[in-house]
Enzyme design. Structure first.
Site, mmCIF file in Angstrom:
data_model
loop_
_atom_site.group_PDB
_atom_site.id
_atom_site.type_symbol
_atom_site.label_atom_id
_atom_site.label_comp_id
_atom_site.label_asym_id
_atom_site.label_seq_id
_atom_site.Cartn_x
_atom_site.Cartn_y
_atom_site.Cartn_z
ATOM 1 C CE LYS A 142 62.958 -13.729 50.805
ATOM 2 N NZ LYS A 142 64.078 -12.784 50.669
ATOM 3 C CB SER A 159 65.238 -9.498 50.357
ATOM 4 O OG SER A 159 63.865 -9.468 50.679
#
Length: 802
Positions: free
Chosen positions: A721, A678
């Protein structure tokens, strides 16, 4: 001692030694041996007998037969119906094989007769007397030898014949008998025989002592059984049988009260009958008694919380115990609503997944309270033995059922809320895989007939509400995960932590430390500062510890100054009680350095921000990723570099820029392992920043996987996140366009404070990452035609930095 030679047929013997002057029957079945006997009977009626070195060898060769044997006379021979022969032989004298004659039908050997020394010296007489004395004691201890053997041997005066006669009566190993046969000197033979006799005497004495102890123990057990029966009869006559109930009667009553299913009841009664016939103090009786007690103590019909299901009250219990967690609460109330209508439903298997400290275990207790059921918890962390789940078989000493059955006995009802804590931390080794054993437990279609190895009967687990907890999903085997309904518990926001602290943690810690509300007052601003500067976690465990530290400091002041002392905790006074702040809020106001970018990462403890730094130095084109990166992350760095090279001309870079420079990508903190795809777009924009000498925006963070063609692929853990970005004061996030659907899971107050930029390609990422804008020049597809074929080629949009 002299010798002469004679040719005789040979009969190899298995596990038998024939001594001279010994008469015994032999059974012969091998073809060669039968032919040897027939040859002897047809001619001299003598045969040579010698033992095989390996008794199991059906086809012995000359090397497999001992050289020393016995010349014997055949007294009688009888053919049996199965083709074998029974022959009666008498040993005459010792002989030694000199050579084997060539004969394909049977063994024929040339034998030296061995003539023995009959000289009777004083030493030999003394030795014969010692052997006779010990042999007499041996016969008295060994009941297999008749007493006439002592009298028969006492009349023999020749030393060699005396030794052979006694040896023929004794029972000992074939190898020792062969050694006696090969001992040609009578004095040495008597000496060796005396040693064997004394050794056998010691063994017989030990056996006699053991038999004596066993006999006494049996007599004691019989005596106890007789006295117990007399006591029962006396109690019955006195009419006091109820006051002195035996274990047997108590077990009988337990079985009646247990309301077991028909098959289980029959099994218990069968074991009870077996127990009645056993000696009370025997080991088998203890095993049978424990087994019946387990069957009787298990809940077979007793249930809890099925008659009084009230959805509003259950909702109140869940709200009172936990702040937030709306999805989990909604799932539980749905289950209660269905249960109220249909009365019988297969228990769902719920798996609560989230970072440590978010309340997974305590939520299980609240679910039990909300449903009005008993709550049972077992920890699976570190379990590596299948028997911990399925139990041990009763053949083992100290065997017990597995943790599942033990938990059901502890619950005392057949429909508890059963928590399997830390299901992601099980291991497998040579003792089996406990995760595989759980497949049956956690399958609603199978757990109605769960079979524990100890019980050896089916137990119904279909009414149990199983709740599993885990920090991560990747360590749970896929077949097991497929059987569970996964509910994610992400980390709390700062606002949620504040609410949890005010409603739960502060009152709890104040009461635990013996304080009152008048002794301590923690302001809302002080709690906010503790959350921001003294803790950094997805859950609230560290926050609870810090509040506990404050309470201890205040307790000390109250003890010193009196119970009426009141202490107010403000943001300014926190350092006095808690020390220097452990964490510093990220300062994102100033510009980022060239080559730096901010990414987002997911960990088992929640979300975190990820700083990525790129430095370009003169070199030979090496790409050096550092910061303890995993293989996937290193490959993402390679993909980012490949993308930048493919767009070099569009970014205004020299065509062969990568050949004259080395590229260093570092991701702090260096000691923390990192992996995953990611951070692909973050590394790519950091490389663009370093190569174009342009700084990125300071208020932007990003996450997304990058392909070689510049596409941005979706990632996981978006909520965690986003919460991490919010904690660090970042309000602009670049995310993959396919993750837009996950934004609805983020709390509304967080969504309002953050602007999301969905990105389909790296062009979108670059447009939102820099203060200076990149102009994307879209060109029409250029068509190239050749004589053989025509192809249409589309050039990528060109990016220029203004």
């Amino acid at each position: 001692m002299g010798s002469d030679k004679i040719v005789l047929p040979l009969l190899p013997l298995r596990d038998i030694i024939v001594f001279p002057f010994m008469v015994l029957p032999l059974f012969v079945g091998r073809d060669k041996s039968v032919l040897a006997l027939e040859k002897s009977m047809a001619e001299q009626k003598s045969i040579f007998l010698s033992a095989q070195r390996n008794p199991s060898n059906n086809d012995p060769q000359p090397a497999d037969i001992f050289e020393i044997g016995t010349i014997a006379n055949i007294l009688q021979i009888l053919k049996l119906t199965d083709g074998t022969m029974k022959v009666l032989v008498e040993g005459l004298q010792r002989g030694r094989i000199e050579t084997f004659k060539e004969n394909p039908d049977y063994f024929e050997v040339e034998v030296n007769r061995i003539h023995e020394n009959d000289q009777l010296t004083a030493d030999v007489k003394a030795m014969m007397r010692s052997v006779g004395t010990v042999f007499e004691q041996y016969v008295k201890l060994n009941q297999k030898i008749p007493l006439e053997a002592v009298a028969a041997s006492a009349n023999i005066l020749e030393p060699h014949r005396y030794a052979d006669t006694i040896a023929s009566y004794m029972v000992f190993q074939t190898q020792e008998k062969q050694e006696l046969l090969e001992t040609l000197n009578p004095a040495d033979r008597l000496n060796k025989l005396l040693g064997i006799l004394k050794s056998e005497m010691e063994v017989l004495k030990i056996e006699k002592r053991v038999h004596g102890r066993v006999r006494k123990q049996m007599e004691r057990s019989q005596k106890e059984f007789y006295l117990n029966e007399q006591m029962k009869a006396i109690q019955k006559e006195l009419g006091k049988r109820d006051e002195f109930k035996s274990d047997f009667d108590e077990l009988k009553q337990k079985i009646k009260k247990a309301k077991m299913p028909k098959e289980v009841n029959e099994k218990a009664k069968k074991e009870l009958k077996r127990l009645e016939l056993m000696q009370p103090m025997s080991a088998e009786a203890t095993v049978a008694r424990t087994y019946i007690e387990w069957l009787a103590d298990l809940p077979w019909e007793k249930a809890a919380g099925t008659d009084k299901i009230k959805i509003p009250e259950a909702q109140k219990v869940l709200d009172k115990d936990h702040y937030g967690l709306e999805k989990v609460k909604e799932r539980i109330t749905e289950h209660l609503a269905v249960l109220k209508l249909v009365k019988k439903i297969k228990g769902p298997i719920i798996c609560l997944v989230g970072p440590p400290g978010v309340g997974k275990t305590s939520l299980g207790k609240s679910i039990g309270r909300a449903m009005g059921r008993k709550f049972v918890r077992i920890s699976l962390g570190g379990v590596r033995d299948e028997a911990e789940i399925r139990g041990h078989r009763r053949t083992y000493i100290g065997a017990l059922p597995g943790k599942i059955i033990q938990g059901m006995k502890k619950a005392e009802v057949h429909n508890p809320v059963f928590m399997l804590d830390e299901i992601d931390k099980m291991n497998a080794d040579f003792r089996g895989d406990p995760a595989s054993a759980l497949l049956e437990v956690l399958d609603p279609e199978q757990n109605g007939t769960f079979n524990d190895h100890y019980l050896e009967i089916d137990y119904d687990l279909s009414n149990v509400l199983f709740i599993c907890t885990a920090n991560v999903l990747h360590s749970i085997p896929r077949p097991l995960l497929d059987r569970m309904e996964v509910l994610h518990l992400p980390g709390y926001t700062d606002q949620e932590k504040l609410g949890i602290a005010q409603r739960f943690l502060v009152p709890k810690k104040v009461a635990e430390h013996g304080l009152t509300k008048k002794n301590i007052e923690i302001s809302e601003k002080a709690l906010e500062r503790i959350i921001q500067d003294f803790t950094r976690e997805a859950g609230v465990r560290s926050l609870e510890r810090e509040i506990g530290t404050l309470c201890r400091k205040v307790v000390k002041v109250v003890v010193e100054k009196g119970k009426k002392t009141s202490v107010k905790i403000t943001p300014a006074s926190l350092e006095k009680y808690l020390g220097i702040p452990k964490y510093k809020r990220s300062d994102r106001e100033g510009p980022l350095e060239i080559g730096s970018a901010v990414g987002l990462a997911w960990t088992e403890l929640g979300g975190e921000i990820l700083s990525i730094e790129v430095t370009v130095l003169p070199g030979t084109g090496k790409l050096v990723p550092t910061g303890q990166l995993g293989d996937v992350m290193k490959e993402s760095a390679q993909a980012a570099m490949t993308y930048v090279r493919s767009r070099a001309s569009d970014l205004g870079l020299v065509k062969n820029f990568y050949q004259k420079n080395d590229f260093f990508i570092h991701i702090p903190e260096g000691a923390v392992p990192k992996d995953g795809p990611s951070a692909g777009i973050t590394m790519a924009v950091a490389l663009v920043s370093a190569l174009t000498k342009t700084a990125l925006r300071h208020d932007v963070a990003m996450t997304g996987e990058l392909t070689l063609t510049g596409k941005v692929l979706p990632i996981g853990g978006l909520k965690e996140k986003v919460l991490a970005a919010h904690r660090h004061g970042i309000h602009n996030l670049i995310i993959p366009v396919e993750n837009e659907k996950d934004i609805v899971d983020i709390p509304a107050n967080i969504r309002k404070s953050i602007q999301f930029f969905p990105a389909t390609t790296m062009d979108d990422v670059i447009q939102h990452s820099f203060d200076k804008k990149f102009k994307v020049k879209k060109k029409k597809p250029a068509v190239r035609k050749t004589k053989k074929s025509s192809k249409t080629t589309t050039k990528q949009p060109s990016l220029r930095l203004n």
